[in-house]
Design a protein around this motif. Structure first.
Motif, PDB file in Angstrom:
ATOM      1  N   THR A   1     -32.834   6.601 -28.101  1.00 27.93           N
ATOM      2  CA  THR A   1     -33.915   5.700 -27.710  1.00 27.93           C
ATOM      3  C   THR A   1     -34.507   6.265 -26.421  1.00 27.93           C
ATOM      4  O   THR A   1     -33.796   6.861 -25.607  1.00 27.93           O
ATOM      5  CB  THR A   1     -33.417   4.261 -27.479  1.00 27.93           C
ATOM      6  OG1 THR A   1     -32.376   4.275 -26.525  1.00 27.93           O
ATOM      7  CG2 THR A   1     -32.910   3.644 -28.776  1.00 27.93           C
ATOM      8  N   TYR A   2     -35.802   6.092 -26.267  1.00 23.43           N
ATOM      9  CA  TYR A   2     -36.476   6.648 -25.096  1.00 23.43           C
ATOM     10  C   TYR A   2     -37.743   5.852 -24.826  1.00 23.43           C
ATOM     11  O   TYR A   2     -38.135   4.977 -25.602  1.00 23.43           O
ATOM     12  CB  TYR A   2     -36.791   8.130 -25.308  1.00 23.43           C
ATOM     13  CG  TYR A   2     -37.692   8.415 -26.498  1.00 23.43           C
ATOM     14  CD1 TYR A   2     -39.062   8.586 -26.331  1.00 23.43           C
ATOM     15  CD2 TYR A   2     -37.171   8.507 -27.795  1.00 23.43           C
ATOM     16  CE1 TYR A   2     -39.894   8.835 -27.410  1.00 23.43           C
ATOM     17  CE2 TYR A   2     -37.988   8.761 -28.872  1.00 23.43           C
ATOM     18  CZ  TYR A   2     -39.346   8.927 -28.685  1.00 23.43           C
ATOM     19  OH  TYR A   2     -40.157   9.177 -29.758  1.00 23.43           O
ATOM     20  N   GLU A   3     -38.346   6.149 -23.705  1.00 27.04           N
ATOM     21  CA  GLU A   3     -39.590   5.491 -23.330  1.00 27.04           C
ATOM     22  C   GLU A   3     -40.684   6.545 -23.200  1.00 27.04           C
ATOM     23  O   GLU A   3     -40.481   7.590 -22.571  1.00 27.04           O
ATOM     24  CB  GLU A   3     -39.401   4.756 -22.001  1.00 27.04           C
ATOM     25  CG  GLU A   3     -40.493   3.785 -21.704  1.00 27.04           C
ATOM     26  CD  GLU A   3     -40.173   2.917 -20.508  1.00 27.04           C
ATOM     27  OE1 GLU A   3     -41.033   2.881 -19.596  1.00 27.04           O
ATOM     28  OE2 GLU A   3     -39.096   2.307 -20.484  1.00 27.04           O
ATOM     29  N   HIS A   4     -41.811   6.274 -23.841  1.00 30.00           N
ATOM     30  CA  HIS A   4     -42.954   7.180 -23.785  1.00 30.00           C
ATOM     31  C   HIS A   4     -44.198   6.359 -23.481  1.00 30.00           C
ATOM     32  O   HIS A   4     -44.545   5.441 -24.236  1.00 30.00           O
ATOM     33  CB  HIS A   4     -43.104   7.914 -25.119  1.00 30.00           C
ATOM     34  CG  HIS A   4     -44.260   8.854 -25.168  1.00 30.00           C
ATOM     35  ND1 HIS A   4     -44.315  10.008 -24.432  1.00 30.00           N
ATOM     36  CD2 HIS A   4     -45.431   8.789 -25.862  1.00 30.00           C
ATOM     37  CE1 HIS A   4     -45.452  10.627 -24.682  1.00 30.00           C
ATOM     38  NE2 HIS A   4     -46.147   9.897 -25.535  1.00 30.00           N
ATOM     39  N   LYS A   5     -44.843   6.667 -22.360  1.00 28.45           N
ATOM     40  CA  LYS A   5     -46.033   5.944 -21.910  1.00 28.45           C
ATOM     41  C   LYS A   5     -45.769   4.435 -21.860  1.00 28.45           C
ATOM     42  O   LYS A   5     -46.512   3.625 -22.422  1.00 28.45           O
ATOM     43  CB  LYS A   5     -47.233   6.254 -22.803  1.00 28.45           C
ATOM     44  CG  LYS A   5     -47.660   7.708 -22.733  1.00 28.45           C
ATOM     45  CD  LYS A   5     -48.887   7.969 -23.571  1.00 28.45           C
ATOM     46  CE  LYS A   5     -49.263   9.442 -23.464  1.00 28.45           C
ATOM     47  NZ  LYS A   5     -50.432   9.776 -24.276  1.00 28.45           N
ATOM     48  N   ASN A   6     -44.641   4.095 -21.234  1.00 32.75           N
ATOM     49  CA  ASN A   6     -44.206   2.699 -21.058  1.00 32.75           C
ATOM     50  C   ASN A   6     -43.936   1.963 -22.367  1.00 32.75           C
ATOM     51  O   ASN A   6     -43.950   0.741 -22.401  1.00 32.75           O
ATOM     52  CB  ASN A   6     -45.215   1.919 -20.205  1.00 32.75           C
ATOM     53  CG  ASN A   6     -45.271   2.428 -18.787  1.00 32.75           C
ATOM     54  OD1 ASN A   6     -44.248   2.850 -18.236  1.00 32.75           O
ATOM     55  ND2 ASN A   6     -46.451   2.433 -18.188  1.00 32.75           N
ATOM     56  N   GLU A   7     -43.727   2.695 -23.412  1.00 30.16           N
ATOM     57  CA  GLU A   7     -43.409   2.079 -24.707  1.00 30.16           C
ATOM     58  C   GLU A   7     -42.028   2.563 -25.157  1.00 30.16           C
ATOM     59  O   GLU A   7     -41.761   3.764 -25.172  1.00 30.16           O
ATOM     60  CB  GLU A   7     -44.462   2.478 -25.744  1.00 30.16           C
ATOM     61  CG  GLU A   7     -44.291   1.801 -27.066  1.00 30.16           C
ATOM     62  CD  GLU A   7     -45.373   2.222 -28.072  1.00 30.16           C
ATOM     63  OE1 GLU A   7     -45.080   2.136 -29.273  1.00 30.16           O
ATOM     64  OE2 GLU A   7     -46.464   2.650 -27.658  1.00 30.16           O
ATOM     65  N   LYS A   8     -41.159   1.618 -25.524  1.00 32.51           N
ATOM     66  CA  LYS A   8     -39.824   1.988 -25.987  1.00 32.51           C
ATOM     67  C   LYS A   8     -39.910   2.495 -27.426  1.00 32.51           C
ATOM     68  O   LYS A   8     -40.571   1.899 -28.265  1.00 32.51           O
ATOM     69  CB  LYS A   8     -38.873   0.794 -25.910  1.00 32.51           C
ATOM     70  CG  LYS A   8     -38.551   0.412 -24.499  1.00 32.51           C
ATOM     71  CD  LYS A   8     -37.487  -0.634 -24.418  1.00 32.51           C
ATOM     72  CE  LYS A   8     -37.281  -0.943 -22.947  1.00 32.51           C
ATOM     73  NZ  LYS A   8     -35.971  -1.397 -22.658  1.00 32.51           N
ATOM     74  N   LYS A   9     -39.245   3.621 -27.655  1.00 33.22           N
ATOM     75  CA  LYS A   9     -39.269   4.245 -28.980  1.00 33.22           C
ATOM     76  C   LYS A   9     -37.858   4.653 -29.365  1.00 33.22           C
ATOM     77  O   LYS A   9     -36.973   4.750 -28.520  1.00 33.22           O
ATOM     78  CB  LYS A   9     -40.180   5.463 -28.976  1.00 33.22           C
ATOM     79  CG  LYS A   9     -41.631   5.134 -28.712  1.00 33.22           C
ATOM     80  CD  LYS A   9     -42.512   6.319 -28.913  1.00 33.22           C
ATOM     81  CE  LYS A   9     -43.959   5.888 -28.762  1.00 33.22           C
ATOM     82  NZ  LYS A   9     -44.846   6.666 -29.559  1.00 33.22           N
ATOM     83  N   SER A  10     -37.697   4.929 -30.639  1.00 39.17           N
ATOM     84  CA  SER A  10     -36.413   5.395 -31.158  1.00 39.17           C
ATOM     85  C   SER A  10     -36.633   6.606 -32.038  1.00 39.17           C
ATOM     86  O   SER A  10     -37.630   6.691 -32.762  1.00 39.17           O
ATOM     87  CB  SER A  10     -35.742   4.307 -32.000  1.00 39.17           C
ATOM     88  OG  SER A  10     -35.435   3.194 -31.218  1.00 39.17           O
TER      89      SER A  10
ATOM     90  N   ASN B   1     -40.122  17.050 -38.349  1.00 40.93           N
ATOM     91  CA  ASN B   1     -39.888  16.775 -36.932  1.00 40.93           C
ATOM     92  C   ASN B   1     -38.418  16.441 -36.689  1.00 40.93           C
ATOM     93  O   ASN B   1     -37.885  15.509 -37.270  1.00 40.93           O
ATOM     94  CB  ASN B   1     -40.748  15.607 -36.454  1.00 40.93           C
ATOM     95  CG  ASN B   1     -42.211  15.962 -36.405  1.00 40.93           C
ATOM     96  OD1 ASN B   1     -42.562  17.135 -36.323  1.00 40.93           O
ATOM     97  ND2 ASN B   1     -43.074  14.965 -36.453  1.00 40.93           N
TER      98      ASN B   1
END
Length: 116
Positions: free
Chosen positions: A53-62, A85
């Protein structure tokens, strides 16, 4: 000549046998095909799992390894031979791909029978 054949007979018998079962071979291949095991991203039985899990441009993603134990063989084969990918290229032989598919199907059957 006869003695030479007699001495070679045990070696020919050993060449025909295998030290591990097809399921053991497939299990070891699933856990370490070429460095990173399939189970790290796809779960112990191909059921899929969240890898990170990570955050990209203030959005949490998985980053999720998809379910692979319910694929048909043709889709499974294509998935291992097409660049995607995050999916490493393992350059597996057709025999290895069949072994992996066999392993996933056997583990899926085991899980179903254990639930009942």
């Amino acid at each position: 000549m006869r003695n030479a054949l007699f001495l070679l007979l045990p070696f020919s018998l050993l060449a025909e046998s295998s030290f591990i079962t097809p399921l053991e071979y497939a299990s070891s291949l699933y856990k370490n095909p070429r460095g990173i095991g399939c189970h790290k991203c796809h779960g112990e039985f191909g059921e899929g799992r969240v890898v990170a899990t990570y955050e990209h441009k203030n959005e949490k993603k998985s980053f999720v390894g998809p379910v692979i134990n319910s694929m048909d063989f043709n889709d499974f084969f294509k998935s291992l031979n097409v660049r995607k990918n995050g999916m490493p290229r393992y350059f597996l032989t057709q025999k290895e791909i069949k072994a992996l598919y066999f392993y996933l199907q056997e583990k899926k059957k085991e899980n179903i029978s254990n639930v009942k």
